[in-house]
Design an enzyme around this catalytic site. Structure first.
Site, PDB file in Angstrom:
ATOM      1  N   GLY A 109       0.774  -1.242   0.000  1.00  0.00           N
ATOM      2  CA  GLY A 109       0.000   0.000   0.000  1.00  0.00           C
ATOM      3  C   GLY A 109       0.800   1.283   0.000  1.00  0.00           C
ATOM      4  O   GLY A 109       0.397   2.262   0.638  1.00  0.00           O
ATOM      5  N   SER A 110       1.896   1.339  -0.755  1.00  0.00           N
ATOM      6  CA  SER A 110       2.627   2.612  -0.781  1.00  0.00           C
ATOM      7  C   SER A 110       1.873   3.663  -1.604  1.00  0.00           C
ATOM      8  O   SER A 110       1.893   4.855  -1.271  1.00  0.00           O
ATOM      9  CB  SER A 110       4.059   2.422  -1.294  1.00  0.00           C
ATOM     10  OG  SER A 110       4.087   2.175  -2.675  1.00  0.00           O
ATOM     11  N   ASN A 111       1.199   3.253  -2.672  1.00  0.00           N
ATOM     12  CA  ASN A 111       0.356   4.212  -3.399  1.00  0.00           C
ATOM     13  C   ASN A 111      -0.817   4.661  -2.532  1.00  0.00           C
ATOM     14  O   ASN A 111      -1.223   5.828  -2.578  1.00  0.00           O
ATOM     15  CB  ASN A 111      -0.141   3.606  -4.710  1.00  0.00           C
ATOM     16  CG  ASN A 111       0.913   3.688  -5.793  1.00  0.00           C
ATOM     17  OD1 ASN A 111       1.212   4.769  -6.293  1.00  0.00           O
ATOM     18  ND2 ASN A 111       1.516   2.557  -6.125  1.00  0.00           N
ATOM     19  N   ARG A 155     -15.971 -15.552  -8.483  1.00  0.00           N
ATOM     20  CA  ARG A 155     -15.619 -14.136  -8.595  1.00  0.00           C
ATOM     21  C   ARG A 155     -16.810 -13.217  -8.296  1.00  0.00           C
ATOM     22  O   ARG A 155     -16.690 -12.212  -7.602  1.00  0.00           O
ATOM     23  CB  ARG A 155     -15.147 -13.886 -10.021  1.00  0.00           C
ATOM     24  CG  ARG A 155     -13.880 -13.119 -10.131  1.00  0.00           C
ATOM     25  CD  ARG A 155     -13.397 -13.108 -11.553  1.00  0.00           C
ATOM     26  NE  ARG A 155     -12.292 -14.029 -11.721  1.00  0.00           N
ATOM     27  CZ  ARG A 155     -11.026 -13.739 -11.405  1.00  0.00           C
ATOM     28  NH1 ARG A 155     -10.718 -12.558 -10.932  1.00  0.00           N
ATOM     29  NH2 ARG A 155     -10.076 -14.622 -11.563  1.00  0.00           N
ATOM     30  N   HIS A 204      -0.729   1.424 -13.047  1.00  0.00           N
ATOM     31  CA  HIS A 204       0.019   0.315 -13.631  1.00  0.00           C
ATOM     32  C   HIS A 204       1.481   0.732 -13.791  1.00  0.00           C
ATOM     33  O   HIS A 204       1.759   1.839 -14.268  1.00  0.00           O
ATOM     34  CB  HIS A 204      -0.577  -0.055 -15.001  1.00  0.00           C
ATOM     35  CG  HIS A 204       0.118  -1.207 -15.642  1.00  0.00           C
ATOM     36  ND1 HIS A 204      -0.031  -2.503 -15.203  1.00  0.00           N
ATOM     37  CD2 HIS A 204       1.003  -1.258 -16.664  1.00  0.00           C
ATOM     38  CE1 HIS A 204       0.718  -3.305 -15.943  1.00  0.00           C
ATOM     39  NE2 HIS A 204       1.354  -2.576 -16.835  1.00  0.00           N
ATOM     40  N   ASP A 252      -5.568  -3.787 -17.903  1.00  0.00           N
ATOM     41  CA  ASP A 252      -4.573  -2.750 -18.200  1.00  0.00           C
ATOM     42  C   ASP A 252      -4.891  -1.968 -19.471  1.00  0.00           C
ATOM     43  O   ASP A 252      -3.997  -1.554 -20.215  1.00  0.00           O
ATOM     44  CB  ASP A 252      -3.156  -3.354 -18.266  1.00  0.00           C
ATOM     45  CG  ASP A 252      -2.751  -3.972 -16.935  1.00  0.00           C
ATOM     46  OD1 ASP A 252      -3.228  -3.485 -15.894  1.00  0.00           O
ATOM     47  OD2 ASP A 252      -1.984  -4.941 -16.926  1.00  0.00           O
TER      48      ASP A 252
HETATM   49  C1  GRF Z   1       2.547  -0.676  -7.890  1.00  0.00           C
HETATM   50  O1  GRF Z   1       3.725  -0.883  -8.605  1.00  0.00           O
HETATM   51  C2  GRF Z   1       1.391  -0.425  -8.832  1.00  0.00           C
HETATM   52  O2  GRF Z   1       1.777   0.230  -9.989  1.00  0.00           O
HETATM   53  C3  GRF Z   1       0.931  -1.827  -9.143  1.00  0.00           C
HETATM   54  O3  GRF Z   1       1.089  -2.541  -7.955  1.00  0.00           O
HETATM   55  C4  GRF Z   1       2.105  -1.950  -7.155  1.00  0.00           C
HETATM   56  C5  GRF Z   1       1.479  -1.630  -5.840  1.00  0.00           C
HETATM   57  O4  GRF Z   1       2.427  -1.148  -4.946  1.00  0.00           O
HETATM   58  N1  GRF Z   1      -0.413  -1.819  -9.631  1.00  0.00           N
HETATM   59  P1  GRF Z   1       1.956  -0.501  -3.576  1.00  0.00           P
HETATM   60  O5  GRF Z   1       1.161  -1.590  -2.842  1.00  0.00           O
HETATM   61  O6  GRF Z   1       1.120   0.679  -3.892  1.00  0.00           O
HETATM   62  O7  GRF Z   1       3.210  -0.166  -2.849  1.00  0.00           O
END
Ligand code: GRF
Length: 223
Positions: free
Chosen positions: A14-16, A67, A111, A147
């Site tokens: 979850g860094s994003n 699903r 992505h 994607d």
């Molecule tokens: C990121 O590289 C994002 O582009 C991809 O999955 C990864 C998630 O990383 N979809 P984080 O969990 O947000 O650190």
């Protein structure tokens, strides 16, 4: 100002998610992070979201027969939290056309490549193997095809001679943290609109003035 009630869907670190939560701390940010939801109850990002004071929930995909059953549960949680918009941030489940249809135009994904190049997994290793000099990240609206979907924002990074998939991933990730909040701001504030497969600037108030029919009195025009 009403802020767009947004859920972040994660499967991992979850860094994003962190970057989006940090951006939304600013009261003038047009979206609020109302929920972090994971398909993995042990996702490290869930603990970080809790520590940041954000509501969290987990819907474990493994306990569902299929699903669509899983997605119906997700949908129920999203409705419970009155979610209006979704940001996928490392969410490692494909959605059915049913779920994508429910959230069409209201769900973003990030992505780690410059789409339409390098859809799918292992994007950094594949970019290195191909010898490309520019790599990057893309924020796009989600459509049923993996994607694909209208692109809101992209960031490019150079590929360096001594890069490994890990060093390249780290350079791309730093840019992901910049463009994801930026893209959510653009969409949530209504600054952009989808036209076909493109995301374009929404008409500004000034342009809107030009399309007000003549019959409307000048005092009613947007200035
Ligand atoms: C990121 O590289 C994002 O582009 C991809 O999955 C990864 C998630 O990383 N979809 P984080 O969990 O947000 O650190």
């Amino acid at each position: 100002m009403t802020r767009l009630r947004t859920a972040i869907l994660i499967s991992g670190r979850g860094s994003n998610m962190d970057a989006l939560i940090a951006a939304a701390r600013d009261p003038s940010f047009p979206a609020e992070i109302a929920l972090v939801l994971s398909n993995r109850p042990d996702a490290p990002g869930l603990a970080k979201a809790k520590a940041a004071g954000v509501a969290t929930a987990a819907v474990d995909h493994k306990i569902y027969a299929g699903r669509e059953e899983f997605e119906r549960s997700l949908q129920l949680v999203l409705e419970t939290y009155r979610i209006e918009f979704i940001c996928l941030a490392g969410f490692l489940r494909m959605f059915t056309p049913w779920f994508v249809g429910l959230w069409r135009g209201r769900m973003l994904n990030i992505h780690p490549a410059l789409l339409p190049s390098y859809r799918g997994l292992d994007t950094h290793a594949r970019a290195l193997a191909d010898g490309v000099k520019i790599h990057g990240a893309t924020v796009h609206f989600v459509v049923p095809e993996m994607d694909e979907g209208p692109i809101v924002a992209q960031a490019a990074v150079p590929v360096l001679d001594d890069d490994t998939p890990q060093t390249l991933a780290a350079r791309v990730l730093a840019q992901e943290h910049v463009i994801y909040p930026m893209a959510l701001r653009l969409v949530a504030s209504g600054a952009v609109r989808i036209e076909g497969n493109r995301v374009l600037a929404a008409p500004t108030p000034r342009e809107a003035t030009l399309i007000v029919p003549d019959a409307i009195a000048p005092t009613q025009r947007i200035s």
